[in-house]
Design an enzyme around this catalytic site. Structure first.
Site, short mmCIF file in Angstrom:
data_model
loop_
_atom_site.label_atom_id
_atom_site.label_comp_id
_atom_site.label_asym_id
_atom_site.label_seq_id
_atom_site.Cartn_x
_atom_site.Cartn_y
_atom_site.Cartn_z
CG ASN A 8 -1.89 1.21 1.22
OD1 ASN A 8 -1.47 1.96 0.34
ND2 ASN A 8 -2.55 1.36 2.19
CG PHE A 9 3.48 2.47 -3.37
CD1 PHE A 9 3.71 1.13 -2.93
CD2 PHE A 9 3.32 2.48 -4.73
CE1 PHE A 9 4.45 0.28 -3.35
CE2 PHE A 9 4.38 1.61 -5.82
CZ PHE A 9 4.37 0.54 -4.52
CE LYS A 10 0.09 2.55 4.68
NZ LYS A 10 0.37 3.17 6.48
CG HIS A 89 -5.67 1.74 5.84
ND1 HIS A 89 -5.01 2.47 6.71
CD2 HIS A 89 -4.54 0.80 5.53
CE1 HIS A 89 -3.85 2.29 6.31
NE2 HIS A 89 -3.62 1.21 5.69
CD GLU A 156 -2.80 -2.66 7.34
OE1 GLU A 156 -2.42 -2.65 7.26
OE2 GLU A 156 -4.18 -1.75 6.32
N GLY A 162 2.76 1.85 10.49
CA GLY A 162 3.79 3.22 10.65
C GLY A 162 4.05 3.14 11.65
CB SER A 192 5.52 -2.27 12.13
OG SER A 192 5.37 -0.66 11.91
P1 13P Z 1 3.04 0.10 7.76
O1 13P Z 1 3.44 -0.61 7.11
O2 13P Z 1 3.87 1.72 7.67
O3 13P Z 1 2.56 0.60 9.45
O4 13P Z 1 1.87 0.73 7.31
C1 13P Z 1 1.38 -0.58 6.86
C2 13P Z 1 -0.20 0.28 6.69
O5 13P Z 1 -1.16 0.85 7.22
C3 13P Z 1 -0.52 -0.62 5.41
O6 13P Z 1 -2.05 -0.60 4.76
#
Ligand code: 13P
Length: 226
Positions: A8-10, A89, A156, A162, A192
């Site tokens: 997920n590149f956000k 999400h 999640e 994060g 993470s």
């Molecule tokens: P991180 O891997 O940066 O913790 O993010 C996880 C996430 O939100 C994936 O959708």
């Protein structure tokens, strides 16, 4: 069962960076038997026409088109041949006010259109400290059809996203086995995940949803190889 490895590149990587990344990754994963998904930022979306990677949408409004300023709609995804979507999400819920009701509306709409749906759930730290997490997770799933055969549940925990602090194997196993009692959908873990912990997490989950560590192609490819 082959594992699901999703990035997920956000709101990271621009169009040029995303397209270079995808081309390189597509050539690298030729030999992998994992199912690899990438969710680029909305403005970096590309056609879903790779051989070994599936492109999904991080978000989409539940309409074909119309007066929805700032949103993309189904028409845009159809043009790119995209039929995978991430819904619910915690960043959509907490930063952009998406309630369980809105998430459920999205779920119904994209289910009707036969999309593969990654549906995210996860407790915050307070809920975990109060030992209410299983009830909380069940509640987050209560408005969607858990029998939908294109559903993938992404567990999640918010406190793990994060932060560099992934849930422990024991915590993941406890939530995952509870969720498996509610649905036959694959349960993947996010929060993470990185190249150092992916192998262990993949032993106790059906896959991983990776945020920041997926932005580095070498790290992400290492996770696919695991
Ligand atoms: P991180 O891997 O940066 O913790 O993010 C996880 C996430 O939100 C994936 O959708």
């Amino acid at each position: 069962m082959s594992k699901i490895i999703a990035g997920n590149f956000k709101s990271n990587l621009n169009r040029t960076q995303t397209s270079q990344y995808l081309q390189k990754l597509d050539s690298l994963v030729q030999t992998s038997d994992s199912k690899v998904f990438i969710f680029p930022s909305i403005s970096s979306m590309v056609e879903n026409n790779f051989k070994h990677i599936t492109i999904g949408a991080q978000n989409c409004h539940y309409a074909l088109n119309g007066a929805f300023t700032g949103e993309v709609t189904l028409e845009h995804l159809n043009e790119l041949n995209i039929n995978t979507i991430l819904i619910a999400h915690s960043e959509r819920r907490n930063l952009f006010g998406e309630s369980d009701e809105i998430c459920a509306k999205k779920f119904e709409f994209f289910k009707e259109h036969n999309f593969e749906i990654f549906y995210c759930i996860g407790e915050n730290l307070e809920t975990r400290n109060n030992k209410n997490e299983l009830e909380f997770l069940a509640n987050q799933l209560s408005k969607i059809d858990l029998k939908y055969d294109k559903l993938i549940i992404a567990y999640e925990p918010i406190w793990a996203i994060g932060t560099g602090i992934n849930a422990s194997a024991e915590q993941i196993s406890k939530s995952t086995s509870y969720l498996k009692s509610l649905t036959n959908a694959p349960i993947i873990y996010g929060g993470s995940v990185n190249e150092n912990n992916a192998k262990e997490i993949l032993k106790i989950s059906d896959g991983i949803l990776v945020g920041s560590a997926s932005l580095n192609i070498d790290k992400f490819y290492q996770m696919i190889k695991e």
